[in-house]
Design an enzyme around this catalytic site. Structure first.
Site, short mmCIF file in Angstrom:
data_model
loop_
_atom_site.label_atom_id
_atom_site.label_comp_id
_atom_site.label_asym_id
_atom_site.label_seq_id
_atom_site.Cartn_x
_atom_site.Cartn_y
_atom_site.Cartn_z
N HIS A 193 0.80 -1.24 0.00
CA HIS A 193 0.00 0.00 0.00
C HIS A 193 0.83 1.29 0.00
O HIS A 193 0.28 2.37 -0.01
CB HIS A 193 -1.04 0.00 1.13
CG HIS A 193 -0.53 0.18 2.52
ND1 HIS A 193 -0.64 1.36 3.19
CD2 HIS A 193 0.08 -0.68 3.37
CE1 HIS A 193 -0.13 1.23 4.41
NE2 HIS A 193 0.31 0.00 4.53
N CYS A 314 -0.23 9.14 18.33
CA CYS A 314 -1.23 9.38 19.35
C CYS A 314 -1.86 8.05 19.73
O CYS A 314 -2.49 7.41 18.91
CB CYS A 314 -2.29 10.32 18.80
SG CYS A 314 -3.46 10.83 20.05
N1 PMP Z 1 7.72 -0.17 7.76
C1 PMP Z 1 7.65 1.09 7.36
C2 PMP Z 1 8.91 1.85 7.12
C3 PMP Z 1 6.40 1.70 7.17
O1 PMP Z 1 6.35 2.97 6.78
C4 PMP Z 1 5.23 0.95 7.42
C5 PMP Z 1 3.86 1.56 7.24
N2 PMP Z 1 3.67 2.73 7.99
C6 PMP Z 1 5.36 -0.38 7.85
C7 PMP Z 1 6.63 -0.91 8.00
C8 PMP Z 1 4.16 -1.24 8.12
O2 PMP Z 1 3.56 -1.62 6.93
P1 PMP Z 1 2.13 -2.32 6.85
O3 PMP Z 1 1.14 -1.21 6.98
O4 PMP Z 1 2.10 -2.97 5.50
O5 PMP Z 1 2.05 -3.31 7.95
#
Ligand code: PMP
Length: 373
Positions: A193, A314
């Site tokens: 995503h 948060c």
């Molecule tokens: N690692 C990083 C660097 C991310 O930016 C994110 C998403 N915020 C994740 C892991 C987690 O990914 P997911 O939403 O697919 O679990």
């Protein structure tokens, strides 16, 4: 009815589904095949999944011995890498995503320098005389600041001491050239995503059959490494998004990001841009306006229909300053006045101009209070 018609500048949180991805997923949503079934429908599902695996492998320049395991996202992939490796010692950088930082109870923490880049000399020291089986996890691009980490150097240091290296490349995929062989890591995490694919979909790539055990047990899907019926539409959507990546096109966002930073800084000279001196991916800007709480900025922008993030997590009603900014030496006040703008595939110049205009309006409203503070 359009579900959203505002200005979306939060691609590091999630990047909207690309139209081609949506098409490829819709085709499969009503499809009956389970990839483990031997009948025709099952075989078609299997064919699609293996095709998707090859597409992603090609994008990463995987070798023949590299294994891609599809997961429910990067959180699961990171947990699998760290917990499934069953190492005696695990070192993670202080700026990792919580899914790395919290995968194990007591990892050793590698510090970062004020500019946002990990401290390689500290890593070298941490490994001096190390005789334990060790895994090092350092992300390729930080999600808050966009700072690119020297993962190739980490691998070089790790190899001297026989340690394995995992990298969370979630924010790097499609944003900078990514070649797993050149990088030399043993494991790499991706999330669909962040590249215009579906939420709840990701993978762990294991180079040269690096051995990591499953953390989800049950059926023998994914070569016994991840039990559970494969998410057919999700996997195909992930591959479609990967196929569409265009790093050169993405780099063009740098012009918009740099314009945004230059205009904000000209207006508010006290603005601190995090990681400004470091190599960064082209879409991310994280900055603090001392004296202006993140929430004040976020709400003002939200009222104008602009989606951006702050540098605070948060949870349960308490605002905790970003661990990334704190690790870079920012004060609580600085971290508490930060904002992250992240551009992506559907960002146009007019979106950035609108952001600048609305941020300027907000700044002019509060600036007398800032200078009095
Ligand atoms: N690692 C990083 C660097 C991310 O930016 C994110 C998403 N915020 C994740 C892991 C987690 O990914 P997911 O939403 O697919 O679990």
């Amino acid at each position: 009815m359009e579900l959203f018609n505002g200005t979306y500048l939060d691609h590091n949180a999630t990047s909207p589904l690309k139209p081609a991805v949506r098409e490829s997923m819709l085709e499969l949503l009503g499809f009956p095949g389970n990839a483990s079934s031997v009948h025709k429908a099952g075989r078609e599902a299997r064919r699609r999944i293996e095709g998707a695996r090859q597409t992603i492998a090609k994008q990463l320049n995987c070798g023949p011995k590299d294994v891609i395991v599809f997961t429910s996202g990067a959180t699961e992939a990171n947990n699998m890498a760290l917990r499934g490796a069953e190492m005696e010692r695990v070192i993670v950088s202080a700026i990792e995503h919580p899914s790395v930082l919290q995968a194990l109870p007591h990892p050793d923490i590698l510090p970062v320098l004020p500019g946002g880049v990990i401290d390689l000399a500290a890593l070298d020291k941490m490994l001096e005389g190390n005789t334990r089986q060790t895994l090092i996890s350092v992300m390729l691009v930080n999600n808050e600041t966009g700072v690119i980490q020297p993962v190739e150097e980490v691998v070089r240091i790790a190899r001297k001491r026989g340690a394995l290296v995992h990298t969370d490349a979630v924010q790097a995929f499609g944003r900078m050239p990514l070649d797993i062989q050149k990088l030399g890591v043993d494991m790499l995490t991706l999330s669909a995503h962040k590249i215009g694919g579906p939420q709840g979909m990701g993978c762990l790539v294991m180079a040269n059959c690096a051995t990591v055990g499953p953390i989800l047990r049950g059926g023998n899907q994914e070569k016994n490494l991840r039990a559970g019926t494969e998410n057919l539409a999700g996997i195909v959507g992930f591959a479609t998004a990967a196929e569409q990546l265009d790093v050169k096109e993405f780099h063009k966002l740098g012009v918009l990001r740099d314009k945004l930073e230059a205009e904000l800084k000209a207006l508010a000279p006290s603005l601190r841009i995090f990681g400004f001196e470091a190599p960064r991916v082209h879409n991310t800007s994280m900055f603090a306006l001392p004296g202006a709480p993140s929430e004040t900025q976020l709400i003002a922008l939200d009222l104008a229909g602009i989606c951006v993030s702050n540098g605070s997590a948060c949870s349960s009603g308490t605002v905790k300053p970003s661990h990334v900014l704190k690790a870079m030496g920012a004060s609580d006040a600085e971290a508490g006045s930060s904002l992250r703008v992240s551009l992506g595939w559907n960002t146009h110049a007019k979106d950035v101009e609108f952001f600048i205009a609305k941020w300027t309006e907000m700044y002019n409203r509060i600036k007398s209070r800032l200078s009095a503070a």
